[in-house]
Scaffold this motif. Structure first.
Motif, PDB file in Angstrom:
ATOM      1  N   CYS A   1       0.845  -1.204   0.000  1.00  0.00           N
ATOM      2  CA  CYS A   1       0.000   0.000   0.000  1.00  0.00           C
ATOM      3  C   CYS A   1       0.881   1.254   0.000  1.00  0.00           C
ATOM      4  O   CYS A   1       1.897   1.313   0.698  1.00  0.00           O
ATOM      5  CB  CYS A   1      -0.899  -0.017   1.237  1.00  0.00           C
ATOM      6  SG  CYS A   1      -1.990   1.418   1.319  1.00  0.00           S
TER       7      CYS A   1
ATOM      8  N   CYS B   1       0.165   4.484   7.197  1.00  0.00           N
ATOM      9  CA  CYS B   1      -0.456   4.293   8.520  1.00  0.00           C
ATOM     10  C   CYS B   1       0.547   3.538   9.396  1.00  0.00           C
ATOM     11  O   CYS B   1       0.934   2.421   9.061  1.00  0.00           O
ATOM     12  CB  CYS B   1      -1.766   3.532   8.378  1.00  0.00           C
ATOM     13  SG  CYS B   1      -2.843   4.235   7.097  1.00  0.00           S
TER      14      CYS B   1
ATOM     15  N   CYS C   1       0.570  -0.264  10.364  1.00  0.00           N
ATOM     16  CA  CYS C   1       0.127  -1.225   9.362  1.00  0.00           C
ATOM     17  C   CYS C   1       1.300  -1.867   8.610  1.00  0.00           C
ATOM     18  O   CYS C   1       2.088  -1.179   7.961  1.00  0.00           O
ATOM     19  CB  CYS C   1      -0.808  -0.545   8.373  1.00  0.00           C
ATOM     20  SG  CYS C   1      -1.448  -1.677   7.139  1.00  0.00           S
TER      21      CYS C   1
HETATM   22  S1  SF4 Z   1      -4.193   0.865   6.991  1.00  0.00           S
HETATM   23 FE1  SF4 Z   1      -2.549  -0.148   5.784  1.00  0.00          FE
HETATM   24  S2  SF4 Z   1      -3.596  -0.883   3.959  1.00  0.00           S
HETATM   25 FE2  SF4 Z   1      -4.958   0.679   4.877  1.00  0.00          FE
HETATM   26  S3  SF4 Z   1      -4.411   2.648   3.899  1.00  0.00           S
HETATM   27 FE3  SF4 Z   1      -3.143   2.459   5.754  1.00  0.00          FE
HETATM   28  S4  SF4 Z   1      -1.197   1.516   5.069  1.00  0.00           S
HETATM   29 FE4  SF4 Z   1      -2.754   1.151   3.460  1.00  0.00          FE
END
Ligand code: SF4
Length: 330
Positions: free
Chosen positions: A66, A70, A73
């Protein structure tokens, strides 16, 4: 405590959630008062949501890689966490839906680690939903990041009945956790989803270093959104992420949060999501289900292993909590 519990008791009678100050007071309760708060939260859940527990399975259509950051994550492509971009094919997606339905689950949520869907992802989703519908009777939900209005409309046309997009943390803390998009961008997607008629699933993740005040702030922001479902995650620190060294949330703080979020959101589905095994263990899992939680995810989460579905289903049977049937939710 008795004053506070008296105030909280009005939630039971009226079905109107505690305000932010009331939520904060529950989050600050001394340990001795925690059992009473959980008991009240359980009564509120039973009174306003009924005894059933909603069971959901989730599958990752596109895992890892991604572009967002975040900090909790491991699916971000910006950290050294070891989850690489992988796409699931349609037969595997259908098989996951079939296995989920076999557990008695009514919800099957298709998740992708993306900022928002591109045409390739929308095409996969279209094909996947069609293929699942041919062989499996289950509600299909989706979690594909931030959406445009055209994408919202397309999801409605596909019959996606619930859309998950988490606020993750309080608005005031969000910039410390995510820098590649804003809390407001998430909020915009949620407002479009709500206006579309799809059910809104929106929660967060606790234990990111937010204060108790910010935890109460998140509960109040969720109240304003009025989601159909709130998944409550607890940080499971993943190696290679910026929060990889954070300590786990204390189990009693997690239980206080469960009671507080239930008392803030008396009519909402409150779902155990990621991190509950490592934060609460078996005993705490049971306490939460007797303290306001009324939905579980069976099987594995997106990047970490959960408990075997049979364990959760056995626990629900032991607690005499019926699994919500598909006919009840259609
Ligand atoms: S939580 Fe993880 S998968 Fe979702 S937008 Fe943030 S980095 Fe991407």
């Amino acid at each position: 405590m008795s004053d506070l519990l008296d105030r909280a008791r009005t939630v039971l009678e009226t079905g109107t959630g505690l305000d932010e100050a009331g939520v904060l007071a529950i989050l600050r309760l001394p340990d001795d008062d925690l059992p009473a708060a959980l008991q009240l939260a359980h009564e509120v859940r039973t009174r306003w949501c009924g005894p059933e527990v909603e069971v959901e399975g989730i599958v990752s259509l596109k895992t890892g890689g991604c572009p967002e950051d975040c900090h909790f994550c491991s699916q971000s492509g910006l950290f050294t966490s070891p989850v690489r971009a992988v796409w699931l094919d349609i037969p595997a997606l259908v098989e996951a839906a079939r296995q989920t339905a076999a557990t008695g689950a009514t919800e099957f949520c298709i998740v992708a680690a993306v900022r928002g869907p591109d045409e390739r992802l929308m095409a996969q989703l279209r094909d996947g939903v069609t293929a699942i519908r041919e062989v499996v009777d289950i509600n299909i939900a989706a979690s594909l990041g931030m959406l445009t209005q055209a994408q919202v409309d397309e999801l409605v046309a596909l019959g996606i009945h619930r859309y998950n997009h988490n606020l993750e943390t309080a608005r005031s803390y969000f910039p410390r956790i995510v820098t590649t998009h804003t809390w407001e961008e998430r909020w915009d997607t949620l407002r479009m989803v709500r206006a579309s008629g799809m059910e809104v699933c929106c929660g967060g993740i606790l234990g990111l270093g937010e204060t108790l005040e910010q935890r109460a702030e998140l509960a109040s922001q969720l109240q304003e959104l009025e989601p159909h479902e709130v998944p409550l995650n607890f940080l499971n620190p993943r190696p290679g992420t910026p929060l990889g060294d954070r300590p786990l949330l204390d189990a009693r703080d997690a239980l206080r949060a469960i009671a507080a979020f239930r008392l803030a959101l008396p009519r909402t589905i409150l779902r155990y999501a990621g991190g509950r095994e490592i934060t609460l263990g078996d005993l705490g899992t049971r306490e939460g289900l007797l303290g306001g939680v009324n939905a579980v995810i069976v099987g594995n989460y997106l990047t970490t292993l959960g408990r075997p579905p049979a364990d959760d289903l056995a626990l629900l049977a032991e607690l005499q909590m019926p699994v919500k049937a598909l006919s009840d939710v259609l």
